[in-house]
Write an enzyme that holds these catalytic residues in place. Structure first.
Site, PDB file in Angstrom:
ATOM      1  N   HIS A 104      -2.775  11.250   2.106  1.00 40.71           N
ATOM      2  CA  HIS A 104      -1.320  11.197   1.941  1.00 40.71           C
ATOM      3  C   HIS A 104      -0.936  11.647   0.532  1.00 40.71           C
ATOM      4  CE1 HIS A 104      -2.660   7.406   0.179  1.00 40.71           C
ATOM      5  NE2 HIS A 104      -1.499   7.319  -0.445  1.00 40.71           N
ATOM      6  N   ASP A 106       1.941  10.311  -2.321  1.00 39.38           N
ATOM      7  CA  ASP A 106       2.820   9.164  -2.550  1.00 39.38           C
ATOM      8  C   ASP A 106       4.294   9.541  -2.434  1.00 39.38           C
ATOM      9  OD1 ASP A 106       0.698   7.460  -2.982  1.00 39.38           O
ATOM     10  OD2 ASP A 106       0.677   7.770  -5.152  1.00 39.38           O
ATOM     11  N   HIS A 256      -4.487  12.309  -1.432  1.00 41.56           N
ATOM     12  CA  HIS A 256      -5.521  11.351  -1.800  1.00 41.56           C
ATOM     13  C   HIS A 256      -5.672  10.316  -0.698  1.00 41.56           C
ATOM     14  CE1 HIS A 256      -1.789   9.518  -3.306  1.00 41.56           C
ATOM     15  NE2 HIS A 256      -2.381   8.333  -3.172  1.00 41.56           N
ATOM     16  N   ARG A 272      -0.495   0.414 -10.143  1.00 38.41           N
ATOM     17  CA  ARG A 272      -0.049   1.809 -10.018  1.00 38.41           C
ATOM     18  C   ARG A 272       1.360   1.976 -10.562  1.00 38.41           C
ATOM     19  NH1 ARG A 272       1.201   4.387  -4.321  1.00 38.41           N
ATOM     20  NH2 ARG A 272       3.294   3.839  -4.974  1.00 38.41           N
TER      21      ARG A 272
END
Length: 281
Positions: A104, A106, A256, A272
């Site tokens: 995917h 983000d 990723h 994150r």
């Protein structure tokens, strides 16, 4: 020790040494890191000691910060920090567990998706729990001319709501309020990077639901074909985490995916931060 940049594969990723991300970095150093990020798409910084505040401060030097759509897993003192973890407190996960275990990009489900993300490892398992990255530059560049012509003007529907039960079968369903804040969006299947001018595939993961104007099954078959091509080993980098690693990637030209680990034996705690981007073009 001076800042050095060492490529990790032929197509993507580099390790940056000689820099402490908690420090008051000169703008010239930040500019060099940013250029390395654009050149290599994934940067690895080892042996960092980032608090939520210092992680947010460094990421903010590279762009405005995004707030995650699932606020229950954001840091209570620094809401720009999203927590990923299998650790439980009072019977509840302190962060998002089993997060991102599919290819995917983000925030692709937003009208303005993120430009990049920085993931920091506070606790990492001694085995498993790696993160895979794939270069969408290299994937696009190696397509046949016929395929490039076929997909040049295609657009994709991205749906966080439709994809949620597939991506996160173990999480509670989205509330009606959350669904209302996450309408479907349309993006180009091939996007041009706003800073480098390079073309890349923008095929994401489960949120990429269908291709506009194409029969559903035909569109899904094409997306699957492109993803198989794009995630070949020759286009990827596997990051094996160590405590204190900070990894930054460009969501505009990479995919990723997290990999599994033994969650009964090992704890994993990651923070994150995510940079706001621009509308894909």
């Amino acid at each position: 020790m001076s800042l050095t940049i060492r490529p990790l594969t032929e197509v993507m990723a580099a390790e940056v040494t000689g820099v402490d991300l908690t420090g008051d970095l000169p703008q010239a150093t930040v500019d060099r890191i940013r250029q390395a990020w654009l050149d290599h798409t994934v940067l690895v910084f080892r042996n960092q000691d980032l608090s939520p505040a210092t992680q947010a401060a460094f990421t903010r030097r590279l762009g405005d910060l995004e707030h995650h759509t699932v606020s229950e897993y954001t840091h209570p003192e620094v809401p720009e920090v999203f927590i990923i973890s299998n650790i439980k407190k009072d019977g509840k996960y302190v962060g998002a567990a089993k997060s991102g275990r599919h290819w995917h990009s983000d925030s692709q489900f937003l009208e303005i998706p993120s430009a990049g993300s920085l993931l920091y490892g506070l606790e990492v398992p001694p085995e498993g729990g790696d993160t895979l990255f794939a270069s969408m530059y290299a994937a696009y560049d190696t397509l046949s001319d016929e395929m490039k012509a076929r997909i040049a003007d295609l657009r994709i529907v991205c749906s966080r709501v439709k994809a949620w039960p597939i991506s996160y079968p173990n999480r509670p369903p989205l509330t009606e309020e959350q669904k209302a804040r996450l309408p479907d969006v349309v993006h180009p299947l091939v996007r041009t990077h706003p800073e480098t001018g390079r073309k890349s595939l923008y095929i994401g993961g489960n949120v990429v639901w269908e291709i506009v104007g194409m029969p559903y099954e035909e569109g899904r078959a094409l997306l699957d074909e492109l993803r198989r091509h794009a995630t070949q080993d020759r286009f990827t980098y596997r990051h094996r985490w160590r405590k204190g690693d900070a990894v930054m990637w460009d969501n505009r030209c990479t995919l990723h995916s997290a990999t599994p680990y033994d969650e009964e034996r090992f704890d994993r705690l990651m923070h994150r931060t995510t940079m706001l981007g621009t509308a894909p073009a």
